[in-house]
Design an enzyme around this catalytic site. Sequence first.
Site, short mmCIF file in Angstrom:
data_model
loop_
_atom_site.label_atom_id
_atom_site.label_comp_id
_atom_site.label_asym_id
_atom_site.label_seq_id
_atom_site.Cartn_x
_atom_site.Cartn_y
_atom_site.Cartn_z
N ILE A 12 -8.62 17.74 -5.76
CA ILE A 12 -7.43 18.48 -5.32
C ILE A 12 -6.20 18.01 -6.08
O ILE A 12 -5.40 18.81 -6.57
CB ILE A 12 -7.22 18.31 -3.80
CG1 ILE A 12 -8.38 18.92 -3.02
CG2 ILE A 12 -5.90 18.95 -3.37
CD1 ILE A 12 -8.30 18.69 -1.52
N LEU A 70 -2.54 12.27 -0.87
CA LEU A 70 -3.88 12.83 -0.84
C LEU A 70 -4.97 11.77 -0.80
O LEU A 70 -6.15 12.09 -0.65
CB LEU A 70 -4.13 13.69 -2.10
CG LEU A 70 -3.20 14.83 -2.40
CD1 LEU A 70 -2.20 14.44 -3.47
CD2 LEU A 70 -3.97 16.05 -2.84
N SER A 114 -6.88 17.00 7.51
CA SER A 114 -8.21 17.59 7.40
C SER A 114 -8.43 18.65 8.46
O SER A 114 -8.61 18.33 9.63
CB SER A 114 -9.29 16.50 7.53
OG SER A 114 -10.58 17.08 7.64
N TYR A 139 -13.22 9.28 10.00
CA TYR A 139 -12.36 9.97 9.02
C TYR A 139 -11.36 10.87 9.74
O TYR A 139 -10.15 10.83 9.48
CB TYR A 139 -13.25 10.79 8.09
CG TYR A 139 -12.54 11.56 7.02
CD1 TYR A 139 -12.27 10.98 5.78
CD2 TYR A 139 -12.19 12.90 7.20
CE1 TYR A 139 -11.64 11.71 4.77
CE2 TYR A 139 -11.56 13.63 6.21
CZ TYR A 139 -11.29 13.02 5.00
OH TYR A 139 -10.66 13.74 4.01
N LYS A 143 -7.23 10.44 10.16
CA LYS A 143 -6.31 11.52 9.78
C LYS A 143 -5.41 11.90 10.94
O LYS A 143 -4.20 12.11 10.78
CB LYS A 143 -7.12 12.74 9.32
CG LYS A 143 -7.87 12.58 8.01
CD LYS A 143 -6.94 12.58 6.82
CE LYS A 143 -7.71 12.67 5.52
NZ LYS A 143 -6.83 12.63 4.32
N ASN A 168 -12.00 23.56 3.61
CA ASN A 168 -12.96 23.00 2.64
C ASN A 168 -12.64 23.55 1.26
O ASN A 168 -13.24 24.54 0.81
CB ASN A 168 -14.40 23.37 3.04
CG ASN A 168 -14.88 22.66 4.28
OD1 ASN A 168 -15.47 21.59 4.22
ND2 ASN A 168 -14.60 23.25 5.43
N ILE A 198 -30.03 20.39 2.73
CA ILE A 198 -29.08 20.83 3.73
C ILE A 198 -29.34 20.06 5.01
O ILE A 198 -30.46 20.03 5.51
CB ILE A 198 -29.19 22.35 3.99
CG1 ILE A 198 -28.73 23.14 2.77
CG2 ILE A 198 -28.36 22.75 5.21
CD1 ILE A 198 -28.81 24.66 2.94
N ARG A 206 -18.44 26.97 7.98
CA ARG A 206 -17.27 26.30 7.41
C ARG A 206 -16.31 27.35 6.85
O ARG A 206 -16.70 28.48 6.56
CB ARG A 206 -17.68 25.34 6.27
CG ARG A 206 -18.61 24.21 6.71
CD ARG A 206 -17.87 23.18 7.54
NE ARG A 206 -18.73 22.07 7.91
CZ ARG A 206 -19.42 22.00 9.05
NH1 ARG A 206 -19.37 23.02 9.91
NH2 ARG A 206 -20.17 20.94 9.32
N ASP A 266 -21.13 15.78 11.88
CA ASP A 266 -20.80 17.08 11.31
C ASP A 266 -20.48 18.07 12.43
O ASP A 266 -21.27 18.21 13.37
CB ASP A 266 -21.98 17.62 10.49
CG ASP A 266 -22.11 16.96 9.14
OD1 ASP A 266 -21.08 16.46 8.63
OD2 ASP A 266 -23.22 16.94 8.59
#
Length: 301
Positions: A12, A70, A114, A139, A143, A168, A198, A206, A266
């Site tokens: 990014i 970032l 996020s 995570y 954030k 994403n 996967i 997403r 997830d």
Amino acid sequence: MRTLLIGGNGFIGSHLVEGLRAAGHAVSVLDPRPARDDVDWSGVNYRCASHADETVLGEMLADCDVVLHLASTTVPFTSNANPVYDVSTNLVDTLRLLGAMRSRGLRRIVFFSSGGTVYGNPDSLPVEETHPLRPVSSYGVVKTAIEQYLLMYHRLGELDPLILRPSNPYGPRQAASGRQGFIAKVLSCLHDDAPLQIWGDGSAVRDYLYIDDLVSLVSQAVNGAECGVYNVGSGIGHSLNDVRSAAERVAGKTMNVEYLPAQGFDVRGIVLDIAAAGARFGWRPRIDLEEGLARTWREGG
């Protein structure tokens, strides 16, 4: 505008460097990694150091008007394995950054939070910024904590933070080797004729945002004084299986898929409500998934 990108060497960040420079901003980068060789760094003040280095950080802050933060040392997959490291290198180091800014009277910061992790498993989709924050990874917890500190300092009149919650992002130059970046991984497997792994049955949804659309918003927002929290996504959900099928159409070939047990950290599905960013900045994403996949495929991922 003199902009300092902390973590400007990543996927990014490197695209933001190009976009901000094209918009006429003076760009500096502080990143612990050597400058990547697939970006033209002409005219960029690049310092290879961590923002935890107080001496270097002070020098960089003295020559900027706005900080774009970032940097992250973790991703959701790694953060739960060592939350102490996550907190010490991300939350604590960010608090030191905020302290350094405040001591110099530097108020403006754009923080990249996020949109994919801070909400956890949402009650309904799409998710507005006012939805409760219930992250299921360290995570996301970190954030969220950084967001709260930024908002606290804003209430105290010491900082002017703009908090962006990207979904994403994907596009050229995104690494396929990491634990983030499902699209990059899919296209890499197609390129190498390798099987795709996967986690789960592929039904997880997403919100994928092409990198140029994210850069477009940031290039507008960095010029203003808007504070607060904004989702930044496409506003459209796609399952992992949908993405794989679309990538196969773009590449003109199919791939083998190995489904692995789902991971608890997830989220099951996330789609962002982007109405607030559209209303405030006059922005909307322009690149849909199939076109974004095609552009990324043509440019080699």
